[in-house]
Design a protein around this motif. Structure first.
Motif, mmCIF file in Angstrom:
data_model
loop_
_atom_site.group_PDB
_atom_site.id
_atom_site.type_symbol
_atom_site.label_atom_id
_atom_site.label_comp_id
_atom_site.label_asym_id
_atom_site.label_seq_id
_atom_site.Cartn_x
_atom_site.Cartn_y
_atom_site.Cartn_z
ATOM 1 N N GLY A 182 0.801 -1.214 0.000
ATOM 2 C CA GLY A 182 0.000 0.000 0.000
ATOM 3 C C GLY A 182 0.837 1.268 0.000
ATOM 4 N N LEU A 183 1.961 1.245 -0.717
ATOM 5 C CA LEU A 183 2.870 2.380 -0.789
ATOM 6 C C LEU A 183 2.983 2.865 -2.226
ATOM 7 C CD1 LEU A 183 5.775 0.889 1.363
ATOM 8 C CD2 LEU A 183 3.976 2.434 2.171
ATOM 9 N N SER A 184 3.587 4.035 -2.413
ATOM 10 C CA SER A 184 3.906 4.489 -3.757
ATOM 11 C C SER A 184 5.206 3.844 -4.215
ATOM 12 C CB SER A 184 4.067 6.008 -3.780
ATOM 13 O OG SER A 184 5.237 6.399 -3.068
ATOM 14 N N ARG A 185 5.420 3.779 -5.530
ATOM 15 C CA ARG A 185 6.659 3.192 -6.041
ATOM 16 C C ARG A 185 7.871 4.001 -5.590
ATOM 17 N NH1 ARG A 185 6.277 1.428 -12.270
ATOM 18 N NH2 ARG A 185 8.376 0.750 -11.700
ATOM 19 N N GLY A 186 7.708 5.328 -5.510
ATOM 20 C CA GLY A 186 8.815 6.161 -5.049
ATOM 21 C C GLY A 186 9.200 5.840 -3.621
ATOM 22 N N THR A 187 8.198 5.597 -2.762
ATOM 23 C CA THR A 187 8.478 5.250 -1.373
ATOM 24 C C THR A 187 9.179 3.901 -1.289
ATOM 25 O OG1 THR A 187 6.574 6.514 -0.580
ATOM 26 C CG2 THR A 187 7.438 4.795 0.874
ATOM 27 N N VAL A 188 8.742 2.952 -2.114
ATOM 28 C CA VAL A 188 9.390 1.641 -2.136
ATOM 29 C C VAL A 188 10.854 1.783 -2.524
ATOM 30 C CG1 VAL A 188 9.486 -0.582 -3.343
ATOM 31 C CG2 VAL A 188 7.278 0.335 -2.599
ATOM 32 N N LYS A 189 11.129 2.568 -3.558
ATOM 33 C CA LYS A 189 12.506 2.735 -4.037
ATOM 34 C C LYS A 189 13.389 3.394 -2.993
ATOM 35 C CE LYS A 189 15.097 4.390 -8.047
ATOM 36 N NZ LYS A 189 14.978 5.025 -9.395
ATOM 37 N N SER A 190 12.908 4.467 -2.381
ATOM 38 C CA SER A 190 13.717 5.171 -1.383
ATOM 39 C C SER A 190 13.893 4.324 -0.127
ATOM 40 C CB SER A 190 13.079 6.511 -1.036
ATOM 41 O OG SER A 190 11.778 6.345 -0.480
ATOM 42 N N THR A 191 12.853 3.599 0.255
ATOM 43 C CA THR A 191 12.957 2.726 1.439
ATOM 44 C C THR A 191 13.979 1.627 1.209
ATOM 45 O OG1 THR A 191 10.652 3.147 2.057
ATOM 46 C CG2 THR A 191 11.693 1.183 2.978
ATOM 47 N N ALA A 192 13.971 1.029 0.025
ATOM 48 C CA ALA A 192 14.925 -0.032 -0.290
ATOM 49 C C ALA A 192 16.354 0.486 -0.232
ATOM 50 C CB ALA A 192 14.626 -0.616 -1.673
ATOM 51 N N SER A 193 16.587 1.691 -0.753
ATOM 52 C CA SER A 193 17.928 2.258 -0.752
ATOM 53 C C SER A 193 18.422 2.490 0.675
ATOM 54 C CB SER A 193 17.921 3.579 -1.535
ATOM 55 O OG SER A 193 19.193 4.193 -1.500
ATOM 56 N N ARG A 194 17.577 3.085 1.512
ATOM 57 C CA ARG A 194 17.978 3.333 2.899
ATOM 58 C C ARG A 194 18.145 2.027 3.671
ATOM 59 N NH1 ARG A 194 14.082 7.519 2.314
ATOM 60 N NH2 ARG A 194 12.517 6.217 3.340
ATOM 61 N N ALA A 195 17.284 1.055 3.369
ATOM 62 C CA ALA A 195 17.347 -0.225 4.083
ATOM 63 C C ALA A 195 18.629 -0.976 3.755
ATOM 64 C CB ALA A 195 16.129 -1.075 3.742
ATOM 65 N N LEU A 196 19.039 -0.965 2.485
ATOM 66 C CA LEU A 196 20.277 -1.636 2.101
ATOM 67 C C LEU A 196 21.479 -0.996 2.791
ATOM 68 C CD1 LEU A 196 19.837 -2.311 -1.723
ATOM 69 C CD2 LEU A 196 20.147 -4.015 0.084
ATOM 70 N N GLU A 197 21.500 0.320 2.842
ATOM 71 C CA GLU A 197 22.600 1.018 3.509
ATOM 72 C C GLU A 197 22.650 0.661 4.993
ATOM 73 O OE1 GLU A 197 24.197 5.608 4.297
ATOM 74 O OE2 GLU A 197 22.426 5.220 3.049
ATOM 75 N N ALA A 198 21.479 0.640 5.637
ATOM 76 C CA ALA A 198 21.422 0.301 7.064
ATOM 77 C C ALA A 198 21.814 -1.152 7.295
ATOM 78 C CB ALA A 198 20.015 0.562 7.603
ATOM 79 N N LEU A 199 21.386 -2.046 6.401
ATOM 80 C CA LEU A 199 21.705 -3.464 6.545
ATOM 81 C C LEU A 199 23.204 -3.703 6.428
ATOM 82 C CD1 LEU A 199 20.407 -6.305 6.861
ATOM 83 C CD2 LEU A 199 20.363 -6.440 4.361
ATOM 84 N N GLU A 200 23.842 -3.057 5.468
ATOM 85 C CA GLU A 200 25.285 -3.209 5.291
ATOM 86 C C GLU A 200 26.041 -2.725 6.530
ATOM 87 O OE1 GLU A 200 25.853 -1.041 1.695
ATOM 88 O OE2 GLU A 200 25.592 -2.810 0.411
ATOM 89 N N LYS A 201 25.593 -1.612 7.083
ATOM 90 C CA LYS A 201 26.254 -1.070 8.285
ATOM 91 C C LYS A 201 26.114 -2.041 9.467
ATOM 92 C CE LYS A 201 25.833 3.853 7.137
ATOM 93 N NZ LYS A 201 25.209 5.146 7.500
ATOM 94 N N LYS A 202 24.941 -2.636 9.604
ATOM 95 C CA LYS A 202 24.728 -3.566 10.717
ATOM 96 C C LYS A 202 25.577 -4.816 10.576
ATOM 97 C CE LYS A 202 20.048 -2.021 11.837
ATOM 98 N NZ LYS A 202 20.443 -1.518 13.180
ATOM 99 N N LEU A 203 25.719 -5.312 9.337
ATOM 100 C CA LEU A 203 26.546 -6.491 9.119
ATOM 101 C C LEU A 203 28.031 -6.172 9.338
ATOM 102 C CD1 LEU A 203 24.741 -8.040 6.019
ATOM 103 C CD2 LEU A 203 24.907 -9.038 8.301
ATOM 104 N N GLU A 204 28.439 -4.992 8.912
ATOM 105 C CA GLU A 204 29.837 -4.599 9.145
ATOM 106 C C GLU A 204 30.119 -4.457 10.628
ATOM 107 O OE1 GLU A 204 30.162 -1.032 6.932
ATOM 108 O OE2 GLU A 204 30.556 -2.020 5.016
ATOM 109 N N ALA A 205 29.144 -3.903 11.375
ATOM 110 C CA ALA A 205 29.333 -3.727 12.817
ATOM 111 C C ALA A 205 29.372 -5.053 13.538
ATOM 112 C CB ALA A 205 28.208 -2.862 13.383
ATOM 113 N N GLY A 206 28.751 -6.073 12.968
ATOM 114 C CA GLY A 206 28.706 -7.383 13.626
ATOM 115 C C GLY A 206 29.854 -8.300 13.277
ATOM 116 N N ARG A 207 30.811 -7.834 12.486
ATOM 117 C CA ARG A 207 31.957 -8.675 12.122
ATOM 118 C C ARG A 207 32.830 -8.959 13.328
ATOM 119 N NH1 ARG A 207 35.143 -6.444 7.029
ATOM 120 N NH2 ARG A 207 36.362 -8.241 7.600
#
Length: 207
Positions: A182-207
């Motif tokens: 129930g979101l706009s395509r723009g919201t999906v795209k921006s959310t995915a970009s921010r989520a990937l960045e946050a996910l990478e940071k969390k995995l790097e912090a957990g090394r």
């Protein structure tokens, strides 16, 4: 008689996501195994019955729910609730349901959201009867590399987690994710970009 659970092959997009994350964190990618996938009906083909849909998609939906709720017993309950919702709306014949796969994705996401809301409000929750489905071994559902990503996903917001899992595990398009959530395509795209960045940071912090 023992129940044979098929081996798992991560979807191509998920494998690419793992490879991307591994290159950033130095982890070795998980070994792929083979799994037959089942997609929605197309053209003039009649939709599957509820029983056929359950047999074909249950394990895929449990894997999806597991990434959303981070708890295997709850994931199985989520999937049972989702199939029950499909049955209440369309019956066992699924007459009138144009895209069973898409509807089932939405039902699983909605059921997972309900569980997460109950967790936040600390309400007591009694799981529904598990039905005829065989119990699932989490070790067969997720390899160690998937578990690391699952642990990192738990630290994202609900929307970020949903968007990433639907995009990379379920391989939905931005338009399909927008319709499911129930979101706009723009919201999906921006959310995915921010989520990937946050996910990478969390995995790097957990090394």
């Amino acid at each position: 008689m023992s129940y044979a659970i098929p081996a798992i092959a991560p979807p191509p997009l998920w494998s690419r996501l793992l490879a991307r994350l591994s290159s950033r964190t130095g982890a070795a990618p998980a070994r792929e195994r083979h799994l037959r996938t089942v997609g929605p009906s197309h053209g003039q083909e009649p939709p599957p019955t509820l029983t056929e849909l359950y047999r074909a998609r249950r394990l895929d939906m449990v894997r999806l729910a597991l990434f959303l709720v981070d708890d295997l017993p709850t994931a199985e309950d989520v999937v049972q609730d989702a199939f029950a919702a499909v049955c209440r709306t369309y019956g066992t014949s699924l007459h009138g349901l144009q895209d069973p796969g898409a509807y089932l994705h939405t039902a699983v996401v909605n059921a997972a959201r309900s569980v997460l809301r109950r967790r936040r409000t600390a309400r007591a929750y009694t799981p529904p009867h598990p039905g005829a489905g065989a119990p699932v071994d989490e070790g067969l559902l997720l390899a160690e590399e998937h578990r690391r990503v699952l642990d990192a996903l738990a630290g994202l917001t609900r929307r970020q987690r949903e968007v990433l899992v639907l995009r990379y595990w379920s391989e939905l398009t931005e338009a399909q994710i927008a319709e499911t959530l129930g979101l706009s395509r723009g919201t999906v795209k921006s959310t995915a970009s921010r989520a990937l960045e946050a996910l990478e940071k969390k995995l790097e912090a957990g090394r």
